[in-house]
Motif scaffolding. Structure first.
Motif, PDB file in Angstrom:
ATOM      1  N   ASP A  86       6.948  10.612   6.765  1.00  0.00           N
ATOM      2  CA  ASP A  86       7.325  11.534   7.834  1.00  0.00           C
ATOM      3  C   ASP A  86       6.122  12.380   8.262  1.00  0.00           C
ATOM      4  OD1 ASP A  86       7.699  14.560   6.761  1.00  0.00           O
ATOM      5  OD2 ASP A  86       8.083  13.119   5.161  1.00  0.00           O
ATOM      6  N   VAL A  87       6.249  12.992   9.424  1.00  0.00           N
ATOM      7  CA  VAL A  87       5.133  13.700  10.061  1.00  0.00           C
ATOM      8  C   VAL A  87       4.598  14.827   9.191  1.00  0.00           C
ATOM      9  CG1 VAL A  87       4.515  15.184  12.012  1.00  0.00           C
ATOM     10  CG2 VAL A  87       5.824  13.095  12.410  1.00  0.00           C
ATOM     11  N   ASN A  88       5.478  15.695   8.714  1.00  0.00           N
ATOM     12  CA  ASN A  88       5.012  16.865   7.957  1.00  0.00           C
ATOM     13  C   ASN A  88       4.325  16.479   6.653  1.00  0.00           C
ATOM     14  OD1 ASN A  88       6.001  18.435   9.962  1.00  0.00           O
ATOM     15  ND2 ASN A  88       7.586  19.443   8.757  1.00  0.00           N
ATOM     16  N   THR A  89       4.850  15.453   6.001  1.00  0.00           N
ATOM     17  CA  THR A  89       4.235  15.003   4.755  1.00  0.00           C
ATOM     18  C   THR A  89       2.841  14.445   5.024  1.00  0.00           C
ATOM     19  OG1 THR A  89       6.405  14.494   3.825  1.00  0.00           O
ATOM     20  CG2 THR A  89       4.500  13.465   2.771  1.00  0.00           C
ATOM     21  N   LEU A  90       2.715  13.666   6.088  1.00  0.00           N
ATOM     22  CA  LEU A  90       1.414  13.091   6.427  1.00  0.00           C
ATOM     23  C   LEU A  90       0.414  14.194   6.769  1.00  0.00           C
ATOM     24  CD1 LEU A  90       0.020  10.304   6.814  1.00  0.00           C
ATOM     25  CD2 LEU A  90       0.482  10.553   9.255  1.00  0.00           C
ATOM     26  N   LEU A  91       0.859  15.198   7.527  1.00  0.00           N
ATOM     27  CA  LEU A  91      -0.019  16.318   7.862  1.00  0.00           C
ATOM     28  C   LEU A  91      -0.448  17.078   6.607  1.00  0.00           C
ATOM     29  CD1 LEU A  91       1.633  17.796  11.091  1.00  0.00           C
ATOM     30  CD2 LEU A  91      -0.656  16.822  10.922  1.00  0.00           C
ATOM     31  N   PHE A  92       0.491  17.292   5.684  1.00  0.00           N
ATOM     32  CA  PHE A  92       0.198  18.030   4.454  1.00  0.00           C
ATOM     33  C   PHE A  92      -0.911  17.356   3.666  1.00  0.00           C
ATOM     34  CE2 PHE A  92       0.766  18.680  -0.097  1.00  0.00           C
ATOM     35  CZ  PHE A  92       0.804  20.064  -0.188  1.00  0.00           C
ATOM     36  N   TYR A  93      -0.792  16.058   3.442  1.00  0.00           N
ATOM     37  CA  TYR A  93      -1.789  15.366   2.620  1.00  0.00           C
ATOM     38  C   TYR A  93      -3.115  15.191   3.360  1.00  0.00           C
ATOM     39  CZ  TYR A  93       1.426  14.701  -1.199  1.00  0.00           C
ATOM     40  OH  TYR A  93       2.257  14.941  -2.265  1.00  0.00           O
ATOM     41  N   THR A  94      -3.060  15.116   4.690  1.00  0.00           N
ATOM     42  CA  THR A  94      -4.306  15.060   5.464  1.00  0.00           C
ATOM     43  C   THR A  94      -5.042  16.395   5.367  1.00  0.00           C
ATOM     44  OG1 THR A  94      -3.361  13.436   6.997  1.00  0.00           O
ATOM     45  CG2 THR A  94      -5.308  14.637   7.739  1.00  0.00           C
ATOM     46  N   ILE A  95      -4.307  17.486   5.535  1.00  0.00           N
ATOM     47  CA  ILE A  95      -4.907  18.815   5.406  1.00  0.00           C
ATOM     48  C   ILE A  95      -5.519  18.997   4.021  1.00  0.00           C
ATOM     49  CG2 ILE A  95      -4.362  21.284   5.251  1.00  0.00           C
ATOM     50  CD1 ILE A  95      -2.237  20.723   7.481  1.00  0.00           C
ATOM     51  N   GLU A 120       7.816  14.033  -1.429  1.00  0.00           N
ATOM     52  CA  GLU A 120       6.909  13.427  -2.400  1.00  0.00           C
ATOM     53  C   GLU A 120       6.763  11.964  -2.017  1.00  0.00           C
ATOM     54  OE1 GLU A 120       4.245  13.248  -5.370  1.00  0.00           O
ATOM     55  OE2 GLU A 120       5.356  15.066  -4.875  1.00  0.00           O
ATOM     56  N   PRO A 121       5.608  11.546  -1.525  1.00  0.00           N
ATOM     57  CA  PRO A 121       5.489  10.175  -1.014  1.00  0.00           C
ATOM     58  C   PRO A 121       5.357   9.131  -2.127  1.00  0.00           C
ATOM     59  CG  PRO A 121       3.409  11.318  -0.787  1.00  0.00           C
ATOM     60  CD  PRO A 121       4.393  12.325  -1.329  1.00  0.00           C
ATOM     61  N   ASP A 122       5.478   7.890  -1.709  1.00  0.00           N
ATOM     62  CA  ASP A 122       5.327   6.755  -2.625  1.00  0.00           C
ATOM     63  C   ASP A 122       3.929   6.772  -3.259  1.00  0.00           C
ATOM     64  OD1 ASP A 122       6.629   3.710  -2.897  1.00  0.00           O
ATOM     65  OD2 ASP A 122       4.447   3.807  -3.084  1.00  0.00           O
ATOM     66  N   LYS A 123       3.867   6.430  -4.559  1.00  0.00           N
ATOM     67  CA  LYS A 123       2.584   6.444  -5.277  1.00  0.00           C
ATOM     68  C   LYS A 123       1.595   5.448  -4.670  1.00  0.00           C
ATOM     69  CE  LYS A 123       4.376   8.083  -9.710  1.00  0.00           C
ATOM     70  NZ  LYS A 123       4.564   7.760 -11.151  1.00  0.00           N
ATOM     71  N   GLU A 124       2.127   4.331  -4.200  1.00  0.00           N
ATOM     72  CA  GLU A 124       1.239   3.346  -3.565  1.00  0.00           C
ATOM     73  C   GLU A 124       0.606   3.925  -2.302  1.00  0.00           C
ATOM     74  OE1 GLU A 124       2.959  -0.444  -2.859  1.00  0.00           O
ATOM     75  OE2 GLU A 124       3.680  -0.691  -4.927  1.00  0.00           O
ATOM     76  N   PHE A 125       1.404   4.704  -1.544  1.00  0.00           N
ATOM     77  CA  PHE A 125       0.846   5.359  -0.357  1.00  0.00           C
ATOM     78  C   PHE A 125      -0.288   6.299  -0.762  1.00  0.00           C
ATOM     79  CE2 PHE A 125       0.746   9.452   1.854  1.00  0.00           C
ATOM     80  CZ  PHE A 125       0.224   9.045   3.073  1.00  0.00           C
ATOM     81  N   LEU A 126      -0.023   7.127  -1.795  1.00  0.00           N
ATOM     82  CA  LEU A 126      -1.034   8.095  -2.213  1.00  0.00           C
ATOM     83  C   LEU A 126      -2.317   7.402  -2.668  1.00  0.00           C
ATOM     84  CD1 LEU A 126       1.097  10.728  -4.157  1.00  0.00           C
ATOM     85  CD2 LEU A 126      -0.004  11.001  -1.938  1.00  0.00           C
ATOM     86  N   ALA A 127      -2.150   6.283  -3.387  1.00  0.00           N
ATOM     87  CA  ALA A 127      -3.325   5.544  -3.854  1.00  0.00           C
ATOM     88  C   ALA A 127      -4.118   4.998  -2.663  1.00  0.00           C
ATOM     89  CB  ALA A 127      -2.899   4.411  -4.774  1.00  0.00           C
ATOM     90  N   SER A 128      -3.405   4.436  -1.683  1.00  0.00           N
ATOM     91  CA  SER A 128      -4.070   3.894  -0.484  1.00  0.00           C
ATOM     92  C   SER A 128      -4.690   5.003   0.344  1.00  0.00           C
ATOM     93  CB  SER A 128      -3.067   3.106   0.369  1.00  0.00           C
ATOM     94  OG  SER A 128      -2.529   2.019  -0.354  1.00  0.00           O
ATOM     95  N   PHE A 129      -3.975   6.126   0.435  1.00  0.00           N
ATOM     96  CA  PHE A 129      -4.458   7.265   1.221  1.00  0.00           C
ATOM     97  C   PHE A 129      -5.759   7.814   0.636  1.00  0.00           C
ATOM     98  CE2 PHE A 129      -4.454  11.775   2.442  1.00  0.00           C
ATOM     99  CZ  PHE A 129      -4.256  11.663   3.809  1.00  0.00           C
ATOM    100  N   GLU A 130      -5.831   7.898  -0.690  1.00  0.00           N
ATOM    101  CA  GLU A 130      -7.023   8.432  -1.347  1.00  0.00           C
ATOM    102  C   GLU A 130      -8.239   7.529  -1.155  1.00  0.00           C
ATOM    103  OE1 GLU A 130      -7.678  11.351  -2.669  1.00  0.00           O
ATOM    104  OE2 GLU A 130      -5.686  11.917  -1.957  1.00  0.00           O
ATOM    105  N   GLN A 131      -7.987   6.266  -0.876  1.00  0.00           N
ATOM    106  CA  GLN A 131      -9.099   5.324  -0.687  1.00  0.00           C
ATOM    107  C   GLN A 131      -9.738   5.443   0.703  1.00  0.00           C
ATOM    108  OE1 GLN A 131      -7.683   1.380  -1.575  1.00  0.00           O
ATOM    109  NE2 GLN A 131      -7.227   1.865  -3.712  1.00  0.00           N
TER     110      GLN A 131
END
Length: 612
Positions: A86-95, A120-131
């Motif tokens: 969702d939008v707010n979650t994506l903005l939070f982790y980008t910030i 709390e997003p999917d762990k796979e998303f977080l792993a991909s996002f951190e890359q």
């Protein structure tokens, strides 16, 4: 018509025409018909209306200054779609990732307070996002670009939310005469901070961040944009507290502002669609006439109230500020002060078809009437004050200006009498249901714009027929206008003026609008004047549009000539209509008009070479 004909007369670029050809809107690039052009322009207008309700999202590529920023943004958006974040979650982790070690517990709390319901997003998303390697320029409002990419075009259109391209921001900032730390600089519709980021970076080469932060401020109605703007500025500093950054979440139009500014700069919202309750609030806050302003004009009005004496206002605005009638009041208000520069920027916003201009003015009642207009220094005040609707248009050349001055000084009348009636051609609502290509029983010919030639209706070219039952149509004018035996039909779309005299009471569609004349006005004479090069020049220089409107025609001068000259023009006009050939006596009519205005040979040559 050839490409050169259209680029010259319709202000459409060669590249645009060739793109339309590639899209099969045009059959023959070397012979483009008026009908094709009319259909394309109507389609583009419908497309603009549809965008107001569009759920589509786009990346504002011109908003960012580097390809790396765009590539990073695209990777984030791809992950969003893949993992349905969702939008707010994506903005939070980008910030969180953009701020890195500055993302303290205090900042986290600020972000969570604005971005509610963070999942709390999917762990796979977080792993991909951190890359993802976040690679973007310090001049870029990267988080704001992401936020914009997540909002639909429809939502942004309704609120006038189209953030300014990077190169346009750079241009506007370059127009601040001298940036000193003592300047109070405000962006009253700062969005997520693209102007303020660049101003901060420019000032940081000379002044301390504490000095800068104390002197720049912003106002923004969107709380998420306010958060992003503050985070952007906070991330550029080393020793500044988040709460010391002066970005207020307010509606500028209603904000209680206690101080004035040396510079007000930005891109105020254009054409925001205000709800009835909001309009009532505006009417209570401002004079009723001011409350009717477009949103950008309201921002100009209030900004002028909060500029210090000799302070500068630098705004990016729609080109309609220059000459559209409904913006006359704000132009008059601007003319109370000193205009320093108007620059035509063309179309800069990928989601908006409107051309843009940059206006720079100073809150000073200086007697200096000189300004820069598209890189040329001109004496503007007399020209603007005598233009129709006080428009901010400047004649394209000295020789045009000379001819227009003679037109203004001529003894003339105008087509704005209550006795003259104007009407739209028939709008059926669905031509397929009401228009036939065969003249069936009780059907009669109906004229469209393509059937009009200068002076006459080309009846042989009429291929459409209609059963005239006004109650079945979406929109019709008073029937008496269509049936008038002393009326002029004119092409509604097209920069080439075309007026045809009709004494047969023909029906017309809305591409051929109606002027019904009283019996004491000679339609042959008025048709001749309206089709003249002089009227075309007047239209080109003062209106610069592809739509011919009633209020344009009401300002066209109708020269008061001696009776014998009027009689000659009437005879020439009748013969043209009879022979169906406007070239037959066109120059004879023109010569009478040129002699009456005492045009020079150079002026006449200019008209013949440039106005067709």
């Amino acid at each position: 018509m050839t490409i050169s004909d259209i680029t010259k007369k319709h202000n459409i670029s060669d590249a645009t025409l060739r793109n339309w050809y590639k899209l099969n809107y045009i059959k023959d690039i070397n012979n483009i018909t008026e009908e094709e052009l009319e259909q394309i322009l109507s389609m583009k207008e419908a497309s603009r209306r549809n965008k107001k309700n569009s759920s589509e999202t786009t990346i504002p590529k011109t908003y960012l200054s580097s390809e790396k920023s765009i590539e990073t943004l695209q990777k984030i958006l791809t992950l969003k779609e893949n993992y349905k974040i969702d939008v707010n979650t994506l903005l939070f982790y980008t910030i969180k990732k953009v701020l890195a070690n500055k993302f303290t517990e205090e900042i986290k709390a600020e972000v969570e307070n604005v971005l509610e319901n963070i999942d709390e997003p999917d762990k796979e998303f977080l792993a991909s996002f951190e890359q993802i390697h976040f690679d973007f320029s310090i001049d870029d409002d990267f988080i704001g670009a992401l936020y914009m990419s997540l909002k639909s075009i429809g939502d942004r259109t309704k609120t006038g939310m189209f953030y300014t391209p990077a190169k346009v921001v750079d241009l506007a900032i370059s127009k601040i005469d001298k940036i000193y730390s003592k300047n109070n600089i405000c962006d009253p519709a700062c969005g997520s901070g693209n102007f303020l980021i660049k101003i901060f970076n420019k000032l940081s080469k000379k002044f301390s961040e504490k000095e800068i932060i104390s002197k720049i401020s912003g106002i923004e109605i969107d709380p998420i944009a306010v958060l992003i703007c503050k985070l952007n500025l906070y991330n550029l500093t080393k020793d500044i507290s988040f709460n010391d950054i002066n970005i207020k979440c307010k509606d500028f139009l209603f904000a209680d502002i206690t101080n004035n500014f040396d510079v007000i700069i930005g891109n105020p919202p254009w054409g925001a669609k205000y709800l009835p309750d909001y309009i009532k609030k505006l009417t209570m806050k401002y004079d009723e006439s001011i409350a009717k302003y477009d949103s950008f004009a309201l921002f100009i009005h209030k900004s002028l109230k909060h500029l210090n004496e000799n302070g500068s206002l630098i705004f990016i605005l729609p080109s309609s500020i220059i000459n559209i009638e409904k913006h006359q009041a704000i132009r008059r208000e601007i003319l109370q002060y000193s205009i320093k520069e108007i620059s035509d920027l063309g179309r800069q916003f990928s989601e908006v078809y409107t051309d843009t201009v940059m206006l720079k003015m100073v809150k000073s009642k200086s007697k200096n009437h000189t300004m820069i207009y598209n890189d040329h220094k001109i004496e503007y005040r007399k020209i603007f004050n005598t233009n129709p609707y006080t428009s901010f248009l400047i004649p394209s050349s000295d020789i045009s200006r000379s001819i227009l001055e003679k037109i203004h000084n001529a003894d003339s009348s105008f087509l704005n009498s209550d006795k003259i009636k104007y009407g739209l051609g028939i709008v059926t609502g669905n031509n397929k249901d009401f228009i036939s290509s065969i003249q069936e029983k009780n059907f009669e010919p109906v004229v469209s714009g393509k059937n009009l030639e200068k002076f006459y209706v080309d009846k042989k070219s009429i291929k459409k027929y209609i059963l005239f039952k006004p109650e079945n149509f979406q929109q019709v004018a008073d029937v008496s206008l269509y049936r008038s035996l002393n009326k002029i039909l004119y092409k509604f779309v097209g920069k080439k003026l075309t007026f045809a005299y009709d004494t047969d009471g023909l029906l017309s569609l809305n591409s051929a609008n109606v002027i019904s004349l009283p019996d004491d006005l000679d339609g042959y004479y008025i048709t001749a004047i309206l089709n003249s090069r002089l009227t075309q020049l007047f239209f080109d220089e003062y209106y610069n549009t592809h739509k011919v409107l009633k209020n344009h025609i009401q300002h066209f001068p109708i020269y008061k000539l001696p009776d014998n000259l009027v009689a000659q023009i009437v005879d020439f006009s009748k013969e043209i209509i009879k022979q169906k050939n406007y070239l037959l006596h066109y120059e004879d009519i023109e010569n009478i008009l040129y002699a009456n205005l005492e045009l020079t040979n150079n002026e006449i040559d200019y008209l013949r070479k440039n106005i067709n």
